[in-house]
Design an enzyme around this catalytic site. Structure first.
Site, PDB file in Angstrom:
ATOM      1  N   LYS A 120       3.394  -2.046  -2.110  1.00 41.70           N
ATOM      2  CA  LYS A 120       4.046  -2.292  -3.415  1.00 41.70           C
ATOM      3  C   LYS A 120       3.480  -3.946  -3.915  1.00 41.70           C
ATOM      4  O   LYS A 120       3.270  -4.708  -2.875  1.00 41.70           O
ATOM      5  CB  LYS A 120       5.479  -2.583  -3.015  1.00 41.70           C
ATOM      6  CG  LYS A 120       6.410  -2.578  -4.310  1.00 41.70           C
ATOM      7  CD  LYS A 120       7.945  -2.696  -3.995  1.00 41.70           C
ATOM      8  CE  LYS A 120       8.955  -2.535  -5.003  1.00 41.70           C
ATOM      9  NZ  LYS A 120      10.177  -2.918  -4.473  1.00 41.70           N
TER      10      LYS A 120
HETATM   11  C1  E4P Z   1      12.822  -2.099  -6.667  1.00 39.35           C
HETATM   12  O1  E4P Z   1      11.789  -1.800  -6.038  1.00 39.35           O
HETATM   13  C2  E4P Z   1      13.627  -3.210  -6.463  1.00 39.35           C
HETATM   14  O2  E4P Z   1      13.664  -3.456  -4.816  1.00 39.35           O
HETATM   15  C3  E4P Z   1      14.772  -3.355  -7.006  1.00 39.35           C
HETATM   16  O3  E4P Z   1      15.137  -2.278  -7.664  1.00 39.35           O
HETATM   17  C4  E4P Z   1      15.341  -4.558  -7.492  1.00 39.35           C
HETATM   18  O4  E4P Z   1      16.684  -4.655  -7.733  1.00 39.35           O
HETATM   19  P1  E4P Z   1      17.560  -5.978  -8.230  1.00 39.35           P
HETATM   20  O5  E4P Z   1      17.267  -6.428  -9.243  1.00 39.35           O
HETATM   21  O6  E4P Z   1      18.842  -5.212  -8.165  1.00 39.35           O
HETATM   22  O7  E4P Z   1      17.200  -7.115  -6.996  1.00 39.35           O
END
Ligand code: E4P
Length: 217
Positions: free
Chosen positions: A83
């Site tokens: 990522k």
């Molecule tokens: C996606 O890969 C992220 O880890 C995640 O969806 C972030 O979500 P949040 O905005 O609730 O922290």
């Protein structure tokens, strides 16, 4: 639509995995902090448990360091998806690492133009953050719809991974628009099973069943 679990909590992922509801997992530095675990150890444990891709995020901000971190994360297991953030350095790292055959999830996407760049950089997944846009009074689902249109216009293979999902309703809307994947916290995925009329109906059936005095087993 594939379901990814947005968590680094091994027990919570295992519970959903046993239900057959885990097509993959996404983690991020905040989720690693919340888990209280070492990133390499917990990611390996999750990779061993889940068949699908497990996103592990780099924390460097400069492309060369992101590439080095990405290679190290990819060594954890075959189902690692690296990522990287949607910055120019992140896109450069995406180009290099996807060229080496790794799966890439480009995260922190908040615009259709960013999604277009990620597709051109060879991303496997683009992660538009719905909930964080909604928090700013911007319609996160509209972004998912725009990216769907753009990717379909040009047959991009990058998959839309709807992220920052906060409710069961978000899951339904992402599925209606045609997101390829939605990643959500375990509680949101479990909440998809809830309906007040299911609870009421079951309660009525149980009361009537008790009155019959019968047993199945
Ligand atoms: C996606 O890969 C992220 O880890 C995640 O969806 C972030 O979500 P949040 O905005 O609730 O922290």
């Amino acid at each position: 639509m594939k379901f990814f679990v947005d968590s680094a909590e091994v027990d919570a992922i295992a519970e959903l995995n046993d239900l057959g509801l885990v097509d993959g997992v996404t983690t991020n530095p905040s989720l690693i902090l919340k888990s209280g675990r070492d990133i390499l150890e917990v990611t390996k444990e999750i990779c061993d448990m889940v068949d699908g891709p497990v996103s592990a995020e780099v924390v460097a901000l400069e492309a060369d360091a992101m590439i080095a971190e990405g290679r190290k994360l990819a060594d954890i297991a075959e189902n690692i998806c690296i990522k990287v953030p949607l910055t120019l350095d992140g896109l450069k790292a995406c180009r290099v690492l996807s060229g080496e055959g790794h799966k890439l999830n480009v995260t922190l996407c908040f615009s259709a133009n960013q999604a277009l760049l990620a597709a051109k950089a060879g991303a496997t997944y683009i992660s538009p953050f719905i909930g964080r846009l909604d928090d700013q009074n911007i319609d996160g689902m509209e972004l998912i719809a725009d990216i769907r249109t753009i990717y379909d216009n040009y047959d991009f293979e990058t998959q839309i991974l709807a992220a920052s999902i906060r409710s069961a309703n978000h899951m339904k809307e992402a599925a209606l628009i045609g997101a390829d994947v939605a990643t959500a916290p375990p509680a949101v995925i479990k909440a998809m099973a809830n309906h007040v009329l299911t609870d009421k109906g079951l309660d009525g059936f149980m009361k009537d069943w008790a009155k019959t005095g019968q047993k199945i087993l």
